[in-house]
Design a protein around this motif. Structure first.
Motif, PDB file in Angstrom:
ATOM      1  N   VAL A 111      -5.974 -27.101  47.705  1.00  0.00           N
ATOM      2  CA  VAL A 111      -7.223 -27.938  48.290  1.00  0.00           C
ATOM      3  C   VAL A 111      -8.237 -27.431  47.282  1.00  0.00           C
ATOM      4  N   VAL A 112      -9.024 -28.187  46.538  1.00  0.00           N
ATOM      5  CA  VAL A 112      -9.838 -27.672  45.656  1.00  0.00           C
ATOM      6  C   VAL A 112     -11.410 -28.455  46.086  1.00  0.00           C
ATOM      7  N   LEU A 113     -12.436 -27.889  46.120  1.00  0.00           N
ATOM      8  CA  LEU A 113     -13.838 -28.233  46.516  1.00  0.00           C
ATOM      9  C   LEU A 113     -14.425 -28.186  45.333  1.00  0.00           C
ATOM     10  N   ILE A 114     -15.247 -29.398  44.931  1.00  0.00           N
ATOM     11  CA  ILE A 114     -15.923 -29.606  43.847  1.00  0.00           C
ATOM     12  C   ILE A 114     -17.525 -29.786  44.195  1.00  0.00           C
ATOM     13  N   ASN A 115     -18.299 -28.943  43.909  1.00  0.00           N
ATOM     14  CA  ASN A 115     -19.536 -28.945  44.303  1.00  0.00           C
ATOM     15  C   ASN A 115     -20.659 -29.201  43.211  1.00  0.00           C
ATOM     16  N   ASP A 116     -20.271 -29.352  42.024  1.00  0.00           N
ATOM     17  CA  ASP A 116     -21.152 -29.848  40.954  1.00  0.00           C
ATOM     18  C   ASP A 116     -20.794 -30.875  40.084  1.00  0.00           C
ATOM     19  N   SER A 117     -21.611 -31.722  39.524  1.00  0.00           N
ATOM     20  CA  SER A 117     -21.280 -32.541  38.701  1.00  0.00           C
ATOM     21  C   SER A 117     -20.099 -32.259  37.718  1.00  0.00           C
ATOM     22  N   PRO A 118     -19.174 -33.093  37.339  1.00  0.00           N
ATOM     23  CA  PRO A 118     -18.110 -32.796  36.424  1.00  0.00           C
ATOM     24  C   PRO A 118     -18.322 -32.712  35.007  1.00  0.00           C
ATOM     25  N   CYS A 119     -19.577 -33.340  34.723  1.00  0.00           N
ATOM     26  CA  CYS A 119     -20.342 -33.136  33.436  1.00  0.00           C
ATOM     27  C   CYS A 119     -20.747 -31.929  33.059  1.00  0.00           C
ATOM     28  N   SER A 120     -20.883 -31.028  34.107  1.00  0.00           N
ATOM     29  CA  SER A 120     -21.421 -29.637  33.926  1.00  0.00           C
ATOM     30  C   SER A 120     -20.598 -28.917  33.043  1.00  0.00           C
ATOM     31  N   GLN A 134      -2.554 -31.703  44.079  1.00  0.00           N
ATOM     32  CA  GLN A 134      -3.949 -31.121  44.305  1.00  0.00           C
ATOM     33  C   GLN A 134      -4.742 -32.293  45.135  1.00  0.00           C
ATOM     34  N   SER A 135      -5.389 -31.737  46.072  1.00  0.00           N
ATOM     35  CA  SER A 135      -6.433 -32.527  46.929  1.00  0.00           C
ATOM     36  C   SER A 135      -7.739 -32.097  46.534  1.00  0.00           C
ATOM     37  N   THR A 136      -8.542 -32.916  45.759  1.00  0.00           N
ATOM     38  CA  THR A 136      -9.854 -32.642  45.388  1.00  0.00           C
ATOM     39  C   THR A 136     -10.779 -33.335  46.336  1.00  0.00           C
ATOM     40  N   PHE A 137     -11.859 -32.445  46.852  1.00  0.00           N
ATOM     41  CA  PHE A 137     -13.087 -32.931  47.670  1.00  0.00           C
ATOM     42  C   PHE A 137     -14.129 -32.738  47.020  1.00  0.00           C
ATOM     43  N   PHE A 138     -14.984 -33.799  46.827  1.00  0.00           N
ATOM     44  CA  PHE A 138     -16.102 -34.014  45.837  1.00  0.00           C
ATOM     45  C   PHE A 138     -17.560 -33.880  46.925  1.00  0.00           C
ATOM     46  N   LEU A 139     -18.456 -33.091  46.611  1.00  0.00           N
ATOM     47  CA  LEU A 139     -19.622 -33.170  47.296  1.00  0.00           C
ATOM     48  C   LEU A 139     -20.322 -34.665  47.122  1.00  0.00           C
ATOM     49  N   ASP A 140     -20.302 -35.191  45.971  1.00  0.00           N
ATOM     50  CA  ASP A 140     -20.686 -36.543  45.871  1.00  0.00           C
ATOM     51  C   ASP A 140     -19.636 -37.245  45.477  1.00  0.00           C
ATOM     52  N   ALA A 141     -19.230 -38.383  46.072  1.00  0.00           N
ATOM     53  CA  ALA A 141     -18.301 -39.269  45.589  1.00  0.00           C
ATOM     54  C   ALA A 141     -18.151 -39.685  44.367  1.00  0.00           C
ATOM     55  N   ASP A 142     -19.369 -39.892  43.867  1.00  0.00           N
ATOM     56  CA  ASP A 142     -19.649 -40.324  42.471  1.00  0.00           C
ATOM     57  C   ASP A 142     -19.017 -39.180  41.496  1.00  0.00           C
ATOM     58  N   PHE A 143     -18.886 -38.008  41.665  1.00  0.00           N
ATOM     59  CA  PHE A 143     -18.161 -36.928  40.686  1.00  0.00           C
ATOM     60  C   PHE A 143     -16.838 -37.606  40.482  1.00  0.00           C
ATOM     61  N   ALA A 144     -16.199 -38.038  41.604  1.00  0.00           N
ATOM     62  CA  ALA A 144     -14.593 -38.262  41.307  1.00  0.00           C
ATOM     63  C   ALA A 144     -14.726 -39.497  40.219  1.00  0.00           C
TER      64      ALA A 144
END
Length: 414
Positions: A111-120, A134-144
């Motif tokens: 279980v992975v939480l992503i809190n920043d833009s993937p472009c960072s 891997q289940s990836t949970f994004f703070l903003d759906a647009d990150f996915a």
């Protein structure tokens, strides 16, 4: 598509096997990746929730990745591995076949939480590839959406809202010592424009930068990927998201937009006395304002309890962040611009005082926030909503819903 399925959750009991694989491993990020202990606070919050639901938990420090840690994580007692920020994907383990990513050696559900833009730029090692376990949970759906433009989707993707740690009961309004609290760090937005112009010399990049920035700042909470597509179409430009330099360029544009919005908010606040945590160079403030340095997240939660109102500048257009829900759970009145997710979740509820996206009506919003009848109605509704819908156990059940779909591996250590 990424989604946010807020409670009520599935009513059935989790299919986790009790007594054999009933331990959730929580990996702690390197200290340098968590300067204010936000990820550690989150991990401890989720740890308590896992235990309340009925699972054992065990803490592992990524900074101590040795054979004992790898063997511990591979033990049959470990059902799944939880990594707030996804830093587990930056660590390698020694095997008989050489170094391999720790996440691949473990063969466990992640279980992975992503809190920043993937472009960072720091997200490269964290999001180098997706994994079927891997289940990836994004703070903003647009990150996915952005991530899948250079990495094939093979695991589960969802959006999430950070849980509110359990806090003491709210203080009465008259006992709160901070009238208006603002928590924001500001860097000169023009620094990012200069950075883009310095590293990307072709004129097309300047037109892209200006077009994306102007569109984002004038069109409300639109997904960053959609704005990029619209501007590229208008300029007849195609972006190769596979190229790291293109992602770096988009990171720079995104940071310009975020800091420009923060600057706009602080400019509007310069006519009002506030308590500011963070700030930055050249920030114009009212003469009666108080400035406090950045602080540990746990101390920030205590400030929320002392604040009557908290003015929020959300960092992402499609997110509801902890800067919004945690003040609600502390009983403070939140004043904030809308995001696409807050519009979707709160459309039937009056849970915060909503400003214009450019903060042009901030004076009127702050005046309305002083109305005692409105304050009581909004803070009581927001407090109940946040404690119920964004509690640690509700959020963890959201994570477990994805894990239930993953088979138990039962891979013994070798």
């Amino acid at each position: 598509m990424p989604r946010y399925d807020h409670p009520p959750f599935r009513a059935t009991e989790s299919i986790f096997v009790r007594g054999v694989q009933d331990t959730i491993a929580l990996v702690m990020p390197p200290a340098k990746a968590d300067p204010h202990d936000s990820l550690r606070l989150g991990a401890q919050t989720y740890k308590a929730a896992f235990e309340e639901i009925g699972y054992r938990t065990e803490i592992f420090e990524l900074s101590k990745c040795d054979r004992a840690m790898v063997d511990g994580l591979r033990s049959p007692r470990i059902r799944a591995i939880f990594s707030d920020g996804g830093w587990i994907n930056t660590v390698f383990a020694r095997t008989a076949d050489g170094k391999k990513p720790l996440a691949d050696v473990l063969e466990k559900p992640l279980v992975v939480l992503i809190n920043d833009s993937p472009c960072s730029h720091w997200m490269g090692p964290i999001l180098e590839r997706d994994r079927p376990n891997q289940s990836t949970f994004f703070l903003d759906a647009d990150f996915a959406t952005l991530w899948t433009r250079w990495v094939d989707k093979v695991g589960a993707h969802q959006a999430y809202i950070p849980a509110c740690p359990t806090l003491a009961p709210p203080m009465r309004d008259e006992d709160r010592s901070i009238d208006r609290l603002v928590v924001v760090s500001l860097r000169d937005p023009e620094h990012f424009r200069d950075l883009a112009y310095e590293h990307f010399h072709d004129d097309v990049y300047r037109r892209l930068f200006d077009g994306i920035a102007e569109t984002a700042l004038s069109n409300g909470p639109h997904p960053f990927s959609t704005i990029c597509d619209e501007v590229c179409h208008a300029l007849n430009v195609s972006l190769n998201y596979m190229a790291p330099n293109i992602r770096l360029f988009l990171y720079i544009v995104d940071y310009y937009i975020r800091n420009r919005r923060r600057q706009m908010m602080l400019d509007q606040l310069s006519r009002h006395s506030i308590t500011l945590v963070g700030g930055g160079r050249g920030v114009r403030l009212h003469s009666d304002s108080r400035v406090m340095p950045p602080m540990a997240h746990a101390d920030l939660l205590n400030l929320y309890r002392q604040a009557r109102s908290v003015i929020v500048s959300p960092p992402y257009s499609g997110a509801v962040t902890e800067r919004t829900v945690q003040p609600m759970a502390a009983g403070a009145l939140v004043v904030a611009p809308p995001t696409s997710l807050s519009n979707a979740l709160f459309s039937r509820e009056f849970l915060f005082v909503k400003t214009a996206d450019d903060f042009s009506d901030l004076d009127a919003c702050l005046d309305s926030a002083r109305d005692p009848v409105l304050r009581r109605a909004v803070t009581e509704a927001a407090f109940a909503f946040a404690r119920r819908r964004f509690s640690p156990t509700a959020t963890v059940r959201h994570f477990l819903g994805e894990l239930d779909a993953q088979p138990l591996s039962g891979v013994p250590p070798t």
